[in-house]
Motif scaffolding. Sequence first.
Motif, PDB file in Angstrom:
ATOM      1  N   MET A  46       0.909  -1.309   0.096  1.00  0.00           N
ATOM      2  CA  MET A  46       0.101  -0.005  -0.117  1.00  0.00           C
ATOM      3  C   MET A  46       0.791   1.213  -0.032  1.00  0.00           C
ATOM      4  N   ARG A  47       1.892   1.281   0.770  1.00  0.00           N
ATOM      5  CA  ARG A  47       2.929   2.410   1.014  1.00  0.00           C
ATOM      6  C   ARG A  47       3.414   2.485  -0.468  1.00  0.00           C
ATOM      7  N   GLU A  48       3.973   1.581  -1.329  1.00  0.00           N
ATOM      8  CA  GLU A  48       4.454   1.751  -2.508  1.00  0.00           C
ATOM      9  C   GLU A  48       3.503   2.372  -3.419  1.00  0.00           C
ATOM     10  N   VAL A  49       2.064   1.815  -3.433  1.00  0.00           N
ATOM     11  CA  VAL A  49       1.162   2.522  -4.231  1.00  0.00           C
ATOM     12  C   VAL A  49       0.921   4.015  -4.149  1.00  0.00           C
ATOM     13  N   LEU A  50       0.916   4.420  -2.833  1.00  0.00           N
ATOM     14  CA  LEU A  50       0.676   5.572  -2.441  1.00  0.00           C
ATOM     15  C   LEU A  50       2.039   6.314  -2.810  1.00  0.00           C
ATOM     16  N   VAL A  51       3.234   6.179  -2.635  1.00  0.00           N
ATOM     17  CA  VAL A  51       4.130   6.866  -3.013  1.00  0.00           C
ATOM     18  C   VAL A  51       4.232   6.799  -4.842  1.00  0.00           C
ATOM     19  N   ALA A  52       3.901   5.841  -5.403  1.00  0.00           N
ATOM     20  CA  ALA A  52       3.789   5.871  -6.852  1.00  0.00           C
ATOM     21  C   ALA A  52       2.771   6.872  -7.312  1.00  0.00           C
ATOM     22  N   ALA A  53       1.609   7.079  -6.764  1.00  0.00           N
ATOM     23  CA  ALA A  53       0.441   8.003  -6.762  1.00  0.00           C
ATOM     24  C   ALA A  53       0.853   9.341  -6.601  1.00  0.00           C
ATOM     25  N   LYS A  54       1.583   9.660  -5.566  1.00  0.00           N
ATOM     26  CA  LYS A  54       2.238  11.036  -5.492  1.00  0.00           C
ATOM     27  C   LYS A  54       3.247  11.349  -6.582  1.00  0.00           C
ATOM     28  N   LYS A  55       3.958  10.389  -7.013  1.00  0.00           N
ATOM     29  CA  LYS A  55       4.936  10.856  -7.974  1.00  0.00           C
ATOM     30  C   LYS A  55       4.109  10.995  -9.131  1.00  0.00           C
ATOM     31  N   GLY A  56       3.053  10.121  -9.586  1.00  0.00           N
ATOM     32  CA  GLY A  56       2.278  10.346 -10.904  1.00  0.00           C
ATOM     33  C   GLY A  56       1.345  11.530 -10.632  1.00  0.00           C
ATOM     34  N   ARG A  57       1.449  12.387  -9.584  1.00  0.00           N
ATOM     35  CA  ARG A  57       0.367  13.382  -9.377  1.00  0.00           C
ATOM     36  C   ARG A  57      -1.034  12.969  -9.644  1.00  0.00           C
ATOM     37  N   ALA A  58      -1.485  11.962  -8.958  1.00  0.00           N
ATOM     38  CA  ALA A  58      -2.822  11.663  -9.017  1.00  0.00           C
ATOM     39  C   ALA A  58      -3.743  12.577  -8.484  1.00  0.00           C
ATOM     40  N   HIS A  59      -5.000  12.622  -8.668  1.00  0.00           N
ATOM     41  CA  HIS A  59      -6.023  13.407  -8.306  1.00  0.00           C
ATOM     42  C   HIS A  59      -5.954  13.535  -6.821  1.00  0.00           C
ATOM     43  N   SER A  60      -6.171  14.708  -6.225  1.00  0.00           N
ATOM     44  CA  SER A  60      -6.325  14.933  -4.694  1.00  0.00           C
ATOM     45  C   SER A  60      -7.371  14.091  -3.982  1.00  0.00           C
ATOM     46  N   ARG A  61      -8.405  13.633  -4.530  1.00  0.00           N
ATOM     47  CA  ARG A  61      -9.408  12.761  -3.747  1.00  0.00           C
ATOM     48  C   ARG A  61      -8.829  11.679  -3.837  1.00  0.00           C
ATOM     49  N   ALA A  62      -8.316  11.114  -4.934  1.00  0.00           N
ATOM     50  CA  ALA A  62      -7.431   9.646  -5.181  1.00  0.00           C
ATOM     51  C   ALA A  62      -6.574   9.716  -3.951  1.00  0.00           C
ATOM     52  N   LEU A  63      -5.572  10.437  -3.707  1.00  0.00           N
ATOM     53  CA  LEU A  63      -4.661  10.656  -2.917  1.00  0.00           C
ATOM     54  C   LEU A  63      -5.198  10.719  -1.413  1.00  0.00           C
ATOM     55  N   ASP A  64      -6.019  11.349  -1.033  1.00  0.00           N
ATOM     56  CA  ASP A  64      -6.979  11.426   0.186  1.00  0.00           C
ATOM     57  C   ASP A  64      -7.305   9.945   0.524  1.00  0.00           C
ATOM     58  N   ALA A  65      -8.033   9.279  -0.356  1.00  0.00           N
ATOM     59  CA  ALA A  65      -8.401   7.897  -0.286  1.00  0.00           C
ATOM     60  C   ALA A  65      -7.309   6.941   0.079  1.00  0.00           C
ATOM     61  N   LEU A  66      -6.099   6.992  -0.798  1.00  0.00           N
ATOM     62  CA  LEU A  66      -4.907   6.235  -0.344  1.00  0.00           C
ATOM     63  C   LEU A  66      -4.379   6.534   0.883  1.00  0.00           C
ATOM     64  N   GLU A  67      -4.362   7.768   1.092  1.00  0.00           N
ATOM     65  CA  GLU A  67      -3.586   8.139   2.482  1.00  0.00           C
ATOM     66  C   GLU A  67      -4.476   7.533   3.653  1.00  0.00           C
ATOM     67  N   LYS A  68      -5.870   7.689   3.533  1.00  0.00           N
ATOM     68  CA  LYS A  68      -6.668   7.216   4.493  1.00  0.00           C
ATOM     69  C   LYS A  68      -6.564   5.552   4.277  1.00  0.00           C
ATOM     70  N   ALA A  69      -6.416   4.894   3.401  1.00  0.00           N
ATOM     71  CA  ALA A  69      -6.440   3.355   3.540  1.00  0.00           C
ATOM     72  C   ALA A  69      -4.976   3.039   4.201  1.00  0.00           C
ATOM     73  N   ASP A  70      -3.955   3.590   3.613  1.00  0.00           N
ATOM     74  CA  ASP A  70      -2.699   3.614   4.328  1.00  0.00           C
ATOM     75  C   ASP A  70      -2.634   3.824   5.924  1.00  0.00           C
ATOM     76  N   ASP A  71      -3.396   4.877   6.463  1.00  0.00           N
ATOM     77  CA  ASP A  71      -3.489   5.118   7.911  1.00  0.00           C
ATOM     78  C   ASP A  71      -4.131   3.827   8.687  1.00  0.00           C
ATOM     79  N   ALA A  72      -5.255   3.538   7.894  1.00  0.00           N
ATOM     80  CA  ALA A  72      -6.010   2.300   8.308  1.00  0.00           C
ATOM     81  C   ALA A  72      -5.300   1.144   8.420  1.00  0.00           C
ATOM     82  N   MET A  73      -4.569   0.895   7.647  1.00  0.00           N
ATOM     83  CA  MET A  73      -3.547  -0.395   7.379  1.00  0.00           C
ATOM     84  C   MET A  73      -2.549  -0.077   8.646  1.00  0.00           C
ATOM     85  N   GLU A  74      -1.984   0.920   8.438  1.00  0.00           N
ATOM     86  CA  GLU A  74      -0.835   1.122   9.591  1.00  0.00           C
ATOM     87  C   GLU A  74      -1.468   0.951  11.000  1.00  0.00           C
TER      88      GLU A  74
END
Length: 96
Positions: A46-74
């Motif tokens: 999940m962390r790797e997906v989040l980093v890749a999304a940030k590098k790819g300049r994903a949409h802010s909503r997608a980044l927010d969702a990924l960050e929430k999912a990452d926090d939940a997994m943590e």
Amino acid sequence: MRWFVISAILFASSASAQTPECKAAKKEYVEREGQLTTLKQARKDMREVLVAAKKGRAHSRALDALEKADDAMEDAVKRATSEQAQRDKLTKEICK
């Protein structure tokens, strides 16, 4: 060499003298350890997906969702690690 043989005999005799409760506790511990390892790997992925999304300049909503999912997994990894530590203590207590 003698110590190795004596240790092996003692270990074998104590292993065969385990109670059913001890065997069950150890089995559950091993199963949960496998689940914890899988969860930790999923968190790493999940962390790797989040980093890749940030590098790819994903949409802010997608980044927010990924960050929430990452926090939940943590949080899930922390909780599972804590539960496994408790299970380890309990298993050791049962198998005395």
